[in-house]
Design an enzyme around this catalytic site. Structure first.
Site, PDB file in Angstrom:
ATOM      1  N   HIS A 216      -8.335  -1.114   5.943  1.00 31.60           N
ATOM      2  CA  HIS A 216      -8.684  -2.399   6.560  1.00 31.60           C
ATOM      3  C   HIS A 216      -9.236  -3.331   5.468  1.00 31.60           C
ATOM      4  O   HIS A 216     -10.078  -2.902   4.670  1.00 31.60           O
ATOM      5  CB  HIS A 216      -9.739  -2.178   7.654  1.00 31.60           C
TER       6      HIS A 216
ATOM      7  N   ASN B  83       0.833  -1.215   0.000  1.00 32.10           N
ATOM      8  CA  ASN B  83       0.000   0.000   0.000  1.00 32.10           C
ATOM      9  C   ASN B  83       0.862   1.257   0.000  1.00 32.10           C
ATOM     10  O   ASN B  83       0.531   2.234  -0.673  1.00 32.10           O
ATOM     11  CB  ASN B  83      -0.967  -0.009   1.190  1.00 32.10           C
TER      12      ASN B  83
END
Ligand code: GRF
Length: 226
Positions: free
Chosen positions: A110, A15
């Protein structure tokens, strides 16, 4: 002026990479001034080094309390000049001392559709539960785990034949699109939080529609460059 970011990682840092790539492409008006990991071997540190970004290891095991650890993190992040903090697979809970220092300036991703499957093993638990749709969520960080106001979510199909790894991989591909988008909105000052609601300004033209045959849904819709 590009928003100075600190990115906190514990593992692979894919990420982090997706955000760095979108900064490089010009889609995100930000600058990563520091990468911090609590794990010495985190590959995210290598990704930072490859881009010449300052990186630090601050191992939580060296601190006797969460509060002391938070203070060390806070010192590092503020000394680097960060104005916002991006949690990218950071497997530690931040305490009140840290969270209150960056009000509505900390984002987390998440791998599930919150509030379902909060916690460390969101994607695996969703697969084991047998859900037919799962996804990922970018949210502001508050003092509860996986709880703050939701910025953007992506939904993907899940199947009975999917292993936890299959589902996690399908979700991760969308994480790499929605997280840079959320950071871009934050950097552009386009997010306003009112209670649990996050308003995007200017608002998206419409709620996302699913084109026939599409295998995912993202809302608010991704903008150009993501
Ligand atoms: C991602 O699945 C993210 O949602 C979760 O931890 C994982 C980190 O992956 N919080 P990476 O380190 O960014 O590759």
């Amino acid at each position: 002026m590009p928003l100075p970011l600190a990115v906190l990682v514990s593992g692979s840092g894919s990420n982090l990479q997706s955000i760095l790539d979108r900064i490089q492409s010009g889609a995100v008006d930000a600058r990563v001034v520091l990468v911090v990991s609590n794990c010495p071997g985190a590959y995210g540190l290598t990704r930072a080094a490859e881009r010449g970004i300052p990186a630090r290891v601050i191992p939580h095991a060296l601190f006797s309390s969460r509060d002391e650890y938070d203070q060390a993190l806070l010192d590092a992040v503020t000394a680097a000049g960060a104005r916002a903090v991006i949690l990218a697979g950071f497997m530690r809970i931040l305490g009140p001392r840290f969270v209150r220092s960056f009000p509505q300036r900390i984002l987390n991703i998440h791998p599930a559709l919150l509030p379902s499957f909060a916690g460390t093993h969101g994607a695996g638990e969703a697969a084991a539960y047998g859900v037919k749709i799962s996804g990922c969520t970018v949210h502001f960080v508050d003092e509860e785990m996986d709880h703050g106001a939701v910025v953007i979510q992506a939904a993907v199909p899940a199947g009975a034949e999917d292993s936890a790894e299959d589902l996690a991989a399908r979700i991760l591909a969308l994480e790499h699109r929605i997280y840079p988008q959320a950071v871009a909105w934050l950097a552009a000052g386009r997010l306003r939080v009112a209670g649990r609601k996050v308003h995007l300004a200017p608002a998206s033209a419409a709620l996302a529609e699913v084109p026939p045959g599409a295998s995912y849904l993202v809302n608010p819709p991704l903008e150009q460059g993501f």
